[in-house]
Design an enzyme around this catalytic site. Structure first.
Site, mmCIF file in Angstrom:
data_model
loop_
_atom_site.group_PDB
_atom_site.id
_atom_site.type_symbol
_atom_site.label_atom_id
_atom_site.label_comp_id
_atom_site.label_asym_id
_atom_site.label_seq_id
_atom_site.Cartn_x
_atom_site.Cartn_y
_atom_site.Cartn_z
ATOM 1 N N TYR A 63 27.657 21.591 -30.147
ATOM 2 C CA TYR A 63 27.033 22.894 -30.408
ATOM 3 C C TYR A 63 25.981 23.194 -29.340
ATOM 4 O O TYR A 63 25.903 24.307 -28.815
ATOM 5 C CB TYR A 63 26.410 22.881 -31.800
ATOM 6 C CG TYR A 63 25.813 24.195 -32.238
ATOM 7 C CD1 TYR A 63 26.590 25.346 -32.311
ATOM 8 C CD2 TYR A 63 24.463 24.271 -32.597
ATOM 9 C CE1 TYR A 63 26.043 26.548 -32.727
ATOM 10 C CE2 TYR A 63 23.911 25.470 -33.021
ATOM 11 C CZ TYR A 63 24.706 26.609 -33.076
ATOM 12 O OH TYR A 63 24.152 27.804 -33.481
ATOM 13 N N SER A 97 20.235 29.712 -29.736
ATOM 14 C CA SER A 97 19.612 28.782 -30.672
ATOM 15 C C SER A 97 18.574 27.969 -29.925
ATOM 16 O O SER A 97 18.606 27.870 -28.691
ATOM 17 C CB SER A 97 20.669 27.836 -31.250
ATOM 18 O OG SER A 97 20.071 26.735 -31.918
#
Length: 274
Positions: free
Chosen positions: A146, A133
């Protein structure tokens, strides 16, 4: 190109599901894995006569990983896509929730990589595609857990790139930006006490502010599936592939200035000053 056997984790929805269909439409045999195989019925229905096989795999269960990848020598490509997001202020995230985040997003890919590497080294080829990501190199507020998991995945991928290359094994990272049209957001886990907190209010304002980075509007998750497919099948694909207008802009800004300058640039671009 000869058809490849490609195993994808987390294939029942989102990027994994789209990547499975995309690769199968290109003539490859896709092993679409998921924790609950019944969730693959819709995928198989859409796939029709395409070569998609649904297989049970829970990346958090070592026995499940070993069983699902027992035929590693026959698999050409491993796509580590399974994952979820813990959202919340770091001070609210307890050990159990952080362990869940890292177990799925970090140890999960590590387990699948360990399961294929001996057989792949033996035969001299293979491809690992890790879906990371933009937060793997530029973490935002309330995304510390995250972001930590994706930073770790990026570090592991870099190390594996060097370690695996002499054995003829390719390693790639896919780094998507924001793609709110996938089911990923519905699976976000938040700590107890998040709802109604000041932190939640700030996070909601941040989410609205980040829309200003989307260019002409919400980005298509098919772009991520296409990037996964390219990495899986094209040896000329670079180690890192950014996907999305926001990811490209954030990467360019983060790499070209000090953190303090980057902070001011992002606050100005999003008009977010909380």
């Amino acid at each position: 190109m000869e058809p490849l056997r490609i195993l994808i984790t987390g294939s029942n929805s989102g990027f994994g599901r789209l990547a499975a269909l995309t690769l199968a439409r290109k003539g490859h045999h896709v092993i679409a894995t998921m924790r609950t195989v019944a969730k693959g019925d819709a995928l198989l229905s859409e796939a029709g006569d395409l070569h998609i096989e649904v297989r049970q795999l829970d990346v958090c269960d070592p026995h499940s990983v070993t069983s699902a990848l027992a035929d590693a020598a026959t698999i050409d490509v491993l796509v580590n896509n399974a994952g979820f997001e813990v959202q919340g202020a770091l001070e609210m995230i307890d050990d159990e929730l952080m362990h869940r985040q890292l177990d799925t997003n970090v140890l999960g890919p590590l387990r699948t990589i360990r399961a294929v590497m001996p057989a792949w080294r033996n035969r001299g080829h293979g491809v690992v595609v890790n879906v990371s990501s933009v937060v793997g190199f530029a973490t935002s507020p309330f995304g510390g857990a995250y972001g930590a998991s994706k930073h770790a995945l990026e570090a592991m991928s870099e190390a594996l790139y060097w370690e695996a290359a002499p054995a003829g094994i390719r390693v790639h990272l896919i780094e998507p930006g924001r793609f709110p049209t996938t089911e990923f957001g519905a699976n976000i886990v938040r700590p107890e006490g998040w709802g109604g907190s000041d932190f939640e209010a700030k996070a909601l304002r941040l989410r609205e502010a980040l829309k200003s980075l989307d260019g002409d509007g919400p980005q298509s998750p098919q772009d991520v599936a296409d990037a996964i497919a390219r990495a899986a099948t094209d040896p000329t694909t670079p180690f890192r592939t950014l996907v999305g207008t926001d990811a490209a802009m954030i990467a360019a800004a983060k790499s070209s200035m000090s953190f303090e300058e980057y902070e001011q640039t992002m606050r100005s671009a999003t008009n977010w000053h909380d």
